[in-house]
Design a protein around this motif. Structure first.
Motif, mmCIF file in Angstrom:
data_model
loop_
_atom_site.group_PDB
_atom_site.id
_atom_site.type_symbol
_atom_site.label_atom_id
_atom_site.label_comp_id
_atom_site.label_asym_id
_atom_site.label_seq_id
_atom_site.Cartn_x
_atom_site.Cartn_y
_atom_site.Cartn_z
ATOM 1 N N THR B 109 48.022 17.108 -28.249
ATOM 2 C CA THR B 109 49.092 17.031 -29.231
ATOM 3 C C THR B 109 49.051 18.201 -30.196
ATOM 4 O O THR B 109 50.083 18.786 -30.540
ATOM 5 N N SER B 112 50.375 21.144 -28.429
ATOM 6 C CA SER B 112 51.825 21.026 -28.245
ATOM 7 C C SER B 112 52.543 21.287 -29.560
ATOM 8 O O SER B 112 53.589 21.947 -29.587
ATOM 9 N N TRP B 113 51.970 20.800 -30.615
ATOM 10 C CA TRP B 113 52.597 20.986 -31.919
ATOM 11 C C TRP B 113 52.690 22.464 -32.295
ATOM 12 O O TRP B 113 53.650 22.922 -32.900
ATOM 13 N N VAL B 129 54.757 19.957 -24.774
ATOM 14 C CA VAL B 129 53.591 19.478 -24.024
ATOM 15 C C VAL B 129 53.397 20.345 -22.779
ATOM 16 O O VAL B 129 52.284 20.761 -22.459
#
Lengths: 142, 248
Positions: B109, B112-113, B129
């Motif tokens: 995460t 992905s962020w 992602v």
């Protein structure tokens, strides 16, 4: 504490797809911790990560299972998983998980002292001969 | 769209004019060239802070933590047993997996962020992602799970792939050409400090370039495909600091 359950098919009735995945609510909650307060997470992102986690479990389990087979062991334990993580490139996970496993084992296998002491449920188990972290004294046959 | 920094940014005040300014340039008008590898160092250090925090957390795990997990153990066991070769599973295995999956979700995460931030978005999307997976070697096994579409990088992306759209290659190299470290070239958008940060944020972070650290030669750490991707994508990047100081 070993579980004598055999492997094989999942056996879930109705072929429920969701049994292949961890619950999306739990996953979303964990994801939230990586994202700032004002950040949002799209549903398809959660679903993607949900699929990724299952794949991650399968990926690591497969490696751990191979190791056990090579060493002629039937049971996959925590050390096998940690070893697999290290082998497959997740080196950063090894240290925290080693510590975590060590703490877990201490809690689970701490032998009951003979003096008065209580199990995790706060129930004295000096009378109970079994050393279980979650005291089964309520149900065990003494 | 407001220009909020990463959760683990330096929290510097906005530069005059509101244009994204490379950190370390306090108050000056134009951004001087900042070596990309210093950004990489910063991100690497941030990830290291994340892992240090996780180690601490693991130390503090108490008995109650082992009873109440973030993820259901029975379901984990079910997924493990989907593999026919798996016979018996010790009780500690799903417990350990619960923690490992937590770390995995957190890491994926975060990465992905970063991609969402590069594209100035506040919403994490599926393609973020996919990007994180493409950029990180250790996530190669996920490449088929979240396929990367041949999408252009969005306009105004901090990576400067803006107009050309050639920065992203689907089947070929990762757009960021991420080295094994897995972090892209990235200029965090500078704005007011984010009010809330993840617990593992290192508030007193002092990036190397602020101290005028000498250039560290990291050119060896970037893969071939990364360099090609950057060479292609830097055409329209007027508003961003120039390309890294290496041959293009």
């Amino acid at each position: 504490m070993s579980e004598a359950e055999s492997g094989g098919g999942s056996g879930s009735g109705g072929g429920k797809d969701q049994d292949r995945f961890l619950p999306i609510a739990n996953i979303g909650r964990i994801m939230r911790r990586s994202v700032p307060e004002n950040g949002k997470i799209a549903k398809d992102a959660k679903e993607s990560i949900q699929e990724c986690v299952s794949e991650f479990i399968s990926f690591i389990t497969s490696e751990a299972s191979d190791k056990c087979m090579k060493e002629r062991r039937k049971t996959i334990n925590g050390d096998d998983i940690i070893w697999s993580l290290g082998t497959l490139g997740f080196e950063e996970y090894v240290e925290p998980l080693k510590i975590y496993l060590k703490n877990y084992r201490e809690v689970s296998f701490r032998p009951p002292p003979l003096s008065s002491s209580s199990c995790l449920l706060g129930i004295h188990y000096i009378m109970c001969s079994t050393a279980k972290a979650q005291c089964a004294c309520l149900g065990c046959l003494i | 769209m407001d220009n909020q920094p990463l959760p683990y940014s330096t929290g510097q005040p906005p530069a005059p004019g509101g244009a994204p300014v490379v950190p370390g340039v306090s108050g000056s008008a134009g951004p001087p060239p900042v070596p990309h590898h210093h950004l990489l160092q910063q991100q690497q250090a941030q990830l290291q802070a994340f892992w240090a925090y996780q180690r601490q957390e693991a130390e503090r795990a108490s008995a109650s933590d082992f009873k109440n997990h973030q993820l259901p153990l029975a379901r984990i066991k079910k997924i493990m047993k989907a593999d026919e070769d798996v016979r018996m599973i010790s009780a500690e295995a799903p417990v350990l997996f619960a923690k490992a999956c937590e770390l995995f979700i957190l890491e994926l995460t975060i990465r992905s962020w970063l991609h969402a931030e590069e594209n100035k978005r506040r919403t994490l999307q599926r393609n973020d992602v996919a990007a994180a997976i493409a950029r990180t070697d250790v996530f190669d096994f996920l490449v088929d799970i979240v396929p990367r579409e041949e999408a252009k990088e969005e306009p105004g992306s901090a990576l400067g792939f803006a107009a050309s759209g050639t920065g992203v290659v689907g089947g070929g190299g990762a757009p960021g050409g991420a080295p094994a470290a897995g972090m892209p070239y990235y200029y965090p958008p500078m704005g007011q400090p984010a009010p809330m940060m993840p617990a593992w944020h290192v508030p007193a972070w002092d990036p190397a370039w602020q101290q005028g650290a000498a250039d560290v030669d990291h050119s060896g750490s970037f893969s071939e495909e990364g360099q090609a991707g950057f060479a292609a994508g830097h055409g329209g990047a007027d508003s961003f600091p120039p390309a890294p100081p290496r041959s293009e």
